[in-house]
Design a protein around this motif. Sequence first.
Motif, PDB file in Angstrom:
ATOM      1  N   LEU A 170       0.823  -1.214   0.000  1.00  0.00           N
ATOM      2  CA  LEU A 170       0.000   0.000   0.000  1.00  0.00           C
ATOM      3  C   LEU A 170       0.856   1.263   0.000  1.00  0.00           C
ATOM      4  O   LEU A 170       0.527   2.242  -0.685  1.00  0.00           O
ATOM      5  CB  LEU A 170      -0.928  -0.008   1.214  1.00  0.00           C
ATOM      6  N   MET A 171       1.953   1.259   0.725  1.00  0.00           N
ATOM      7  CA  MET A 171       2.815   2.432   0.754  1.00  0.00           C
ATOM      8  C   MET A 171       3.529   2.624  -0.580  1.00  0.00           C
ATOM      9  O   MET A 171       3.755   3.757  -1.024  1.00  0.00           O
ATOM     10  CB  MET A 171       3.831   2.304   1.892  1.00  0.00           C
ATOM     11  N   THR A 172       3.879   1.528  -1.249  1.00  0.00           N
ATOM     12  CA  THR A 172       4.466   1.638  -2.583  1.00  0.00           C
ATOM     13  C   THR A 172       3.465   2.201  -3.573  1.00  0.00           C
ATOM     14  O   THR A 172       3.800   3.054  -4.409  1.00  0.00           O
ATOM     15  CB  THR A 172       4.961   0.260  -3.057  1.00  0.00           C
ATOM     16  N   ALA A 173       2.226   1.750  -3.483  1.00  0.00           N
ATOM     17  CA  ALA A 173       1.182   2.282  -4.365  1.00  0.00           C
ATOM     18  C   ALA A 173       0.982   3.775  -4.144  1.00  0.00           C
ATOM     19  O   ALA A 173       0.797   4.545  -5.098  1.00  0.00           O
ATOM     20  CB  ALA A 173      -0.123   1.519  -4.145  1.00  0.00           C
ATOM     21  N   ASP A 174       1.010   4.214  -2.885  1.00  0.00           N
ATOM     22  CA  ASP A 174       0.877   5.651  -2.604  1.00  0.00           C
ATOM     23  C   ASP A 174       2.044   6.436  -3.190  1.00  0.00           C
ATOM     24  O   ASP A 174       1.853   7.548  -3.709  1.00  0.00           O
ATOM     25  CB  ASP A 174       0.804   5.881  -1.096  1.00  0.00           C
ATOM     26  N   ALA A 175       3.258   5.878  -3.119  1.00  0.00           N
ATOM     27  CA  ALA A 175       4.417   6.566  -3.702  1.00  0.00           C
ATOM     28  C   ALA A 175       4.282   6.681  -5.218  1.00  0.00           C
ATOM     29  O   ALA A 175       4.643   7.707  -5.815  1.00  0.00           O
ATOM     30  CB  ALA A 175       5.699   5.819  -3.341  1.00  0.00           C
ATOM     31  N   VAL A 176       3.742   5.662  -5.852  1.00  0.00           N
ATOM     32  CA  VAL A 176       3.555   5.700  -7.305  1.00  0.00           C
ATOM     33  C   VAL A 176       2.509   6.748  -7.673  1.00  0.00           C
ATOM     34  O   VAL A 176       2.648   7.467  -8.675  1.00  0.00           O
ATOM     35  CB  VAL A 176       3.150   4.306  -7.818  1.00  0.00           C
ATOM     36  N   ARG A 177       1.465   6.874  -6.878  1.00  0.00           N
ATOM     37  CA  ARG A 177       0.422   7.855  -7.175  1.00  0.00           C
ATOM     38  C   ARG A 177       0.916   9.286  -7.020  1.00  0.00           C
ATOM     39  O   ARG A 177       0.282  10.217  -7.541  1.00  0.00           O
ATOM     40  CB  ARG A 177      -0.786   7.630  -6.265  1.00  0.00           C
ATOM     41  N   GLN A 178       2.008   9.487  -6.312  1.00  0.00           N
ATOM     42  CA  GLN A 178       2.549  10.830  -6.139  1.00  0.00           C
ATOM     43  C   GLN A 178       3.272  11.350  -7.384  1.00  0.00           C
ATOM     44  O   GLN A 178       3.590  12.538  -7.465  1.00  0.00           O
ATOM     45  CB  GLN A 178       3.520  10.855  -4.950  1.00  0.00           C
ATOM     46  N   VAL A 179       3.547  10.479  -8.349  1.00  0.00           N
ATOM     47  CA  VAL A 179       4.174  10.926  -9.594  1.00  0.00           C
ATOM     48  C   VAL A 179       3.191  11.836 -10.328  1.00  0.00           C
ATOM     49  O   VAL A 179       2.042  11.435 -10.573  1.00  0.00           O
ATOM     50  CB  VAL A 179       4.564   9.719 -10.474  1.00  0.00           C
ATOM     51  N   THR A 209       0.720  13.571 -12.696  1.00  0.00           N
ATOM     52  CA  THR A 209       0.035  13.114 -13.910  1.00  0.00           C
ATOM     53  C   THR A 209       0.501  13.889 -15.132  1.00  0.00           C
ATOM     54  O   THR A 209       0.507  13.350 -16.249  1.00  0.00           O
ATOM     55  CB  THR A 209      -1.484  13.270 -13.732  1.00  0.00           C
ATOM     56  N   ALA A 210       0.923  15.132 -14.941  1.00  0.00           N
ATOM     57  CA  ALA A 210       1.394  15.935 -16.064  1.00  0.00           C
ATOM     58  C   ALA A 210       2.606  15.295 -16.725  1.00  0.00           C
ATOM     59  O   ALA A 210       2.751  15.338 -17.960  1.00  0.00           O
ATOM     60  CB  ALA A 210       1.734  17.347 -15.590  1.00  0.00           C
ATOM     61  N   LEU A 211       3.494  14.693 -15.949  1.00  0.00           N
ATOM     62  CA  LEU A 211       4.657  14.022 -16.533  1.00  0.00           C
ATOM     63  C   LEU A 211       4.229  12.846 -17.403  1.00  0.00           C
ATOM     64  O   LEU A 211       4.799  12.606 -18.474  1.00  0.00           O
ATOM     65  CB  LEU A 211       5.595  13.545 -15.423  1.00  0.00           C
ATOM     66  N   ILE A 212       3.231  12.114 -16.931  1.00  0.00           N
ATOM     67  CA  ILE A 212       2.749  10.969 -17.713  1.00  0.00           C
ATOM     68  C   ILE A 212       2.094  11.450 -19.007  1.00  0.00           C
ATOM     69  O   ILE A 212       2.328  10.883 -20.086  1.00  0.00           O
ATOM     70  CB  ILE A 212       1.770  10.144 -16.866  1.00  0.00           C
ATOM     71  N   ASP A 213       1.287  12.513 -18.929  1.00  0.00           N
ATOM     72  CA  ASP A 213       0.635  13.041 -20.121  1.00  0.00           C
ATOM     73  C   ASP A 213       1.655  13.560 -21.119  1.00  0.00           C
ATOM     74  O   ASP A 213       1.529  13.332 -22.339  1.00  0.00           O
ATOM     75  CB  ASP A 213      -0.332  14.159 -19.735  1.00  0.00           C
ATOM     76  N   VAL A 214       2.666  14.250 -20.632  1.00  0.00           N
ATOM     77  CA  VAL A 214       3.710  14.752 -21.537  1.00  0.00           C
ATOM     78  C   VAL A 214       4.446  13.604 -22.206  1.00  0.00           C
ATOM     79  O   VAL A 214       4.795  13.671 -23.399  1.00  0.00           O
ATOM     80  CB  VAL A 214       4.685  15.659 -20.763  1.00  0.00           C
TER      81      VAL A 214
END
Length: 284
Positions: free
Chosen positions: A172-181, A183-188
């Motif tokens: 769960l803590m790893t998933a929370d860290a991934v969600r902190q990336v 979204t603008a970086l992913i869209d770009v």
Amino acid sequence: MTVTAPVERSHREWDPLPRRRPARRVPSLLAIRSPIAPAARWTLAVLSVAVPLVAWQVGSVLVDGRPDFLPSPAEAWAAGVEMARSGVLWTDAWATVARVLQGFGLAVLVSVPLGILMGSFRAAQSALEPVIGLLRYLPASAFIPLLIIWLGLGEPSKIALLFIGTIFFNTLMTADAVRQVPTALIDVSYTLGARRGEVLRKVIVPGALPGMLDAIRVNAAAAWNFVVVAELIASESGLGYRIVRAQRFNQIDRIFAVLVVIAIIGLTIDLLLRLTRDRVGRWV
């Protein structure tokens, strides 16, 4: 019925701003997130260790110097040196470290990919988060009777206890860290032509890596708690076993010596993980 439009007030009709006293200058030690001088940082670090040691020494004096109740730091040090010279301390320390590396290492190998999936894909989050959120509230120590029945009293049951006690929280803590990336970086990345696998490998994982290492740091401490609990039951080696053996013979100084060793090993692991995070996460 006639509706009257609200009349806008000009800036001349606005109420005057309240007068405030000039803000007092706050010392750097009390300012929020303000850097402090290296000398002050080292002084506070030394005091954080020295103050508990002094309190320990004072407490041992207040109980009339009874080593069978509360030994002094010097007596605990002497007991630790004696165990180190006999070799039992090194043997027990390595047995405990090996169990942590196996049990918690296996939990990390499983939880990190699951956390990346849950943090990156809503479908994985919907499928895994409810069951993991349910299982994480089950105390790992409650599985000890079942693990003994299924796996016996040997090493597999101890490693399984470490695995059960840390995998759910680390996922769960790893998933929370991934969600902190962002979204603008992913869209770009998609805009520039990156594919899904490239976004995962080159954007999400590097961006979440410092947070994932912080999660491992936190759960490594939990792994040490569980390994001592596992070694308290039907064990022939390990630091937890040494504590139980010392308790049987009322060797309180040895118990304190083992506790200090556990703290030193745990702090060393935490510092190594922190240095690794700082080196691999410089871009964050």
